[in-house]
Design an enzyme around this catalytic site. Structure first.
Site, short mmCIF file in Angstrom:
data_model
loop_
_atom_site.label_atom_id
_atom_site.label_comp_id
_atom_site.label_asym_id
_atom_site.label_seq_id
_atom_site.Cartn_x
_atom_site.Cartn_y
_atom_site.Cartn_z
N VAL A 188 35.34 49.25 80.95
CA VAL A 188 35.64 48.22 81.97
C VAL A 188 36.81 48.80 82.78
O VAL A 188 37.91 48.94 82.26
CB VAL A 188 36.01 46.87 81.32
CG1 VAL A 188 36.49 45.88 82.38
CG2 VAL A 188 34.83 46.31 80.56
N PRO A 189 36.53 49.18 84.05
CA PRO A 189 37.42 50.12 84.75
C PRO A 189 38.72 49.52 85.30
O PRO A 189 38.94 49.47 86.51
CB PRO A 189 36.53 50.63 85.89
CG PRO A 189 35.62 49.48 86.17
CD PRO A 189 35.36 48.81 84.87
N CYS A 190 39.62 49.13 84.42
CA CYS A 190 40.92 48.64 84.87
C CYS A 190 41.77 49.76 85.48
O CYS A 190 42.74 49.50 86.19
CB CYS A 190 41.67 47.95 83.73
SG CYS A 190 42.03 49.03 82.34
N HIS A 191 41.36 51.03 85.21
CA HIS A 191 42.11 52.15 85.80
C HIS A 191 41.94 52.21 87.32
O HIS A 191 42.68 52.90 87.99
CB HIS A 191 41.67 53.48 85.16
CG HIS A 191 40.20 53.77 85.28
ND1 HIS A 191 39.28 53.26 84.40
CD2 HIS A 191 39.50 54.50 86.18
CE1 HIS A 191 38.07 53.68 84.74
NE2 HIS A 191 38.17 54.42 85.83
N ARG A 192 40.95 51.47 87.86
CA ARG A 192 40.74 51.50 89.32
C ARG A 192 41.59 50.46 90.04
O ARG A 192 41.48 50.30 91.26
CB ARG A 192 39.25 51.27 89.63
CG ARG A 192 38.38 52.41 89.14
CD ARG A 192 36.88 52.17 89.38
NE ARG A 192 36.10 53.11 88.57
CZ ARG A 192 34.87 52.86 88.11
NH1 ARG A 192 34.27 51.71 88.40
NH2 ARG A 192 34.24 53.75 87.38
#
Lengths: 167, 201
Positions: B169-173
Site C-alpha cells: 500500500v504505497p504510502c511512500h508516494r
C-alpha cells in the site's frame, strides 16, 4: 523495549514450537519408541495450537505440552494394543535412510524395553526435568510411586545400556 | 560411574532435518484444520529484510527490519491471534510480486489484503493510496482531500506512519506539499530508494 503486559498478550506460537519442540519429541520417543513418536508430536502441537489462545497467562507451558503429549502417547499405545489383538502384527520400524536423525544412541532401545510407567517417569523427570510431584500429577499415583518407578527403570538401564553401547 | 543426568546427556540432540520435517507437518495439519491464523515469512529486498504476514483473508502486515520483527510478531499475536507459525507457502504469491516490483517488472500489487490492523479514518486514507499511480507522488494535503477531510493533513501523516502494509500500500508516494520527501515508516532512505526505483522505470 516494550514489555508484555501479563495476562493480555501471548508469545507467537512459533516461539513455543522452537523452544519446546525438541523436548516434546524426546518425550514422545522415550515413551512411544520410533514408530509413533512423530505422529504423537504432531498431534500434541496441533492440539496445543488449537487450545493456545485460551491458555491462562503465566501457565507453565512446558508442563502443559508434556501433559498433552502424555495423553496423545496413551492414545497411540491403546491403538497399538488394539492392532495387536485384531491383526497380531507388530508395525515395522521405518527403514533408516542413512541419516541417524538423533536415533543413533542405543539408549533409545534400552528405554523401549522398559515398562510404560518407567518410560514415562524417566522421560518426564530426566528428559524434561520435572520434579516427581509434577510427574505424579501427570502419570497418576503418588510422588513416591513416581520416584520408585523411575529408579527401577534407571536400575535396569544401568544393566542394559552400557553393554549395548558400541561407540 | 555415570550419574543419571550424564546417562541422558548421552542422548543425541534432535537433528535439523527432523525439526524441519516436523515443523512443516505441523504447518500442513494446522492449515488443513483452519488453525493457522497468521502465517509469516521474511524476504530479502533492496530496502532490507521485510517481514510478510498473512491471515486466511490476505496480507495483513509488511514490516521493515527497523520496526523489529520480533516485536511486530508479538503485536500480531496480541492484535490478530497468537496462532502464528512461520509458513512461507501462504506468502509465495506476495513474495513473488514484491520481487517483481523490486526488479521493475511490476507496478501494481494484486494480492488480497486484510486491512484489519487499520481502523476508521486511517483505513480510509490507506484505501485511497493505490490511486496514486506508480512513479507518481501526491501531497499529504491532496490525500486528505481525496479521503474527504481536506483539513486532516496531520491525520494523513499518521495514517501513513502507521501503515501496516508499506510497499504494497504505497504510502511512500505521499510527500510534503513543499516538495520535500517527508517521513517514512521504513526510514527516509528507503522512501528515497522506492521513489527512485519507480521514477527510473
Amino acid at each position: 523495549m516494550a514489555t508484555k503486559s501479563i495476562g493480555v498478550s501471548q508469545q507467537p506460537f512459533e516461539e513455543i514450537v522452537a523452544e519446546h519442540g525438541p523436548t516434546v519429541l524426546r518425550v514422545c520417543r522415550a515413551v512411544l519408541g520410533r514408530v509413533d513418536a512423530e505422529d504423537a508430536w504432531s498431534e500434541t502441537f496441533l492440539a496445543a495450537l488449537s487450545a493456545y489462545p485460551r491458555l491462562r497467562a503465566n501457565s507453565n507451558i512446558e508442563a502443559w505440552l508434556v501433559t498433552i503429549a502424555h495423553r496423545k502417547a496413551l492414545d497411540h499405545l491403546r491403538a497399538a494394543s488394539r492392532r495387536l489383538v485384531v491383526t497380531d502384527e507388530v508395525p515395522e520400524r521405518p527403514a533408516k535412510d542413512g541419516s541417524p536423525e538423533g536415533w543413533e544412541s542405543g539408549l533409545w532401545e534400552a528405554l523401549e524395553a522398559l515398562p510404560l510407567k518407567q518410560r514415562q517417569t524417566i522421560a518426564y523427570h530426566y528428559l524434561v526435568g520435572m520434579p516427581y510431584l509434577q510427574v505424579a500429577e501427570i502419570v497418576g499415583g503418588s510422588e513416591d510411586a513416581a520416584r520408585r518407578a523411575a529408579a527401577d527403570g534407571i536400575a535396569t538401564l544401568r544393566k542394559t545400556f552400557p553393554k549395548g553401547e558400541s561407540r | 560411574m555415570m550419574n543419571e543426568r550424564d546417562l541422558f546427556a548421552a542422548l543425541p540432540t534432535i537433528d535439523e532435518a527432523v525439526s524441519r520435517r516436523l515443523h512443516q507437518r505441523l504447518v500442513d495439519v494446522a492449515n488443513a484444520a483452519g488453525l493457522l491464523d497468521v502465517a509469516y515469512r521474511t524476504i530479502e529486498t533492496p530496502v532490507g529484510t521485510l517481514l510478510l504476514a498473512a491471515t486466511a483473508k490476505g496480507l495483513v502486515r509488511v514490516a521493515y527490519a527497523s520496526e523489529d520483527h520480533d516485536l511486530v510478531l508479538e503485536r500480531l499475536a496480541r492484535d490478530v491471534s497468537p496462532r502464528i507459525l512461520r509458513a512461507p507457502a501462504r506468502l509465495d504469491g506476495v513474495a513473488r510480486e514484491i520481487e517483481e516490483y523490486f526488479a521493475r517488472r511490476r507496478s501494481t500489487f494484486d494480492v488480497p489484503l486484510d486491512l484489519q490492523l487499520s481502523h476508521g479514518f486511517r483505513r480510509r486514507v490507506l484505501s485511497h493510496l493505490p490511486e496514486i499511480g506508480y512513479g507518481k507522488t501526491a501531497s499529504y494535503a491532496a490525500v486528505a482531500k481525496a479521503a474527504g477531510h481536506p483539513k486532516a493533513v496531520r491525520a494523513v501523516g499518521s495514517a501513513c506512519a502507521n501503515n501496516p502494509l508499506p510497499v504494497v500500500v504505497p504510502c511512500h508516494r505521499v510527500v510534503r506539499s513543499d516538495g520535500t520527501i517527508g517521513q517514512y515508516v521504513g526510514g527516509v532512505e528507503a522512501k528515497h530508494m522506492l521513489l527512485a526505483l519507480e521514477s527510473a522505470a
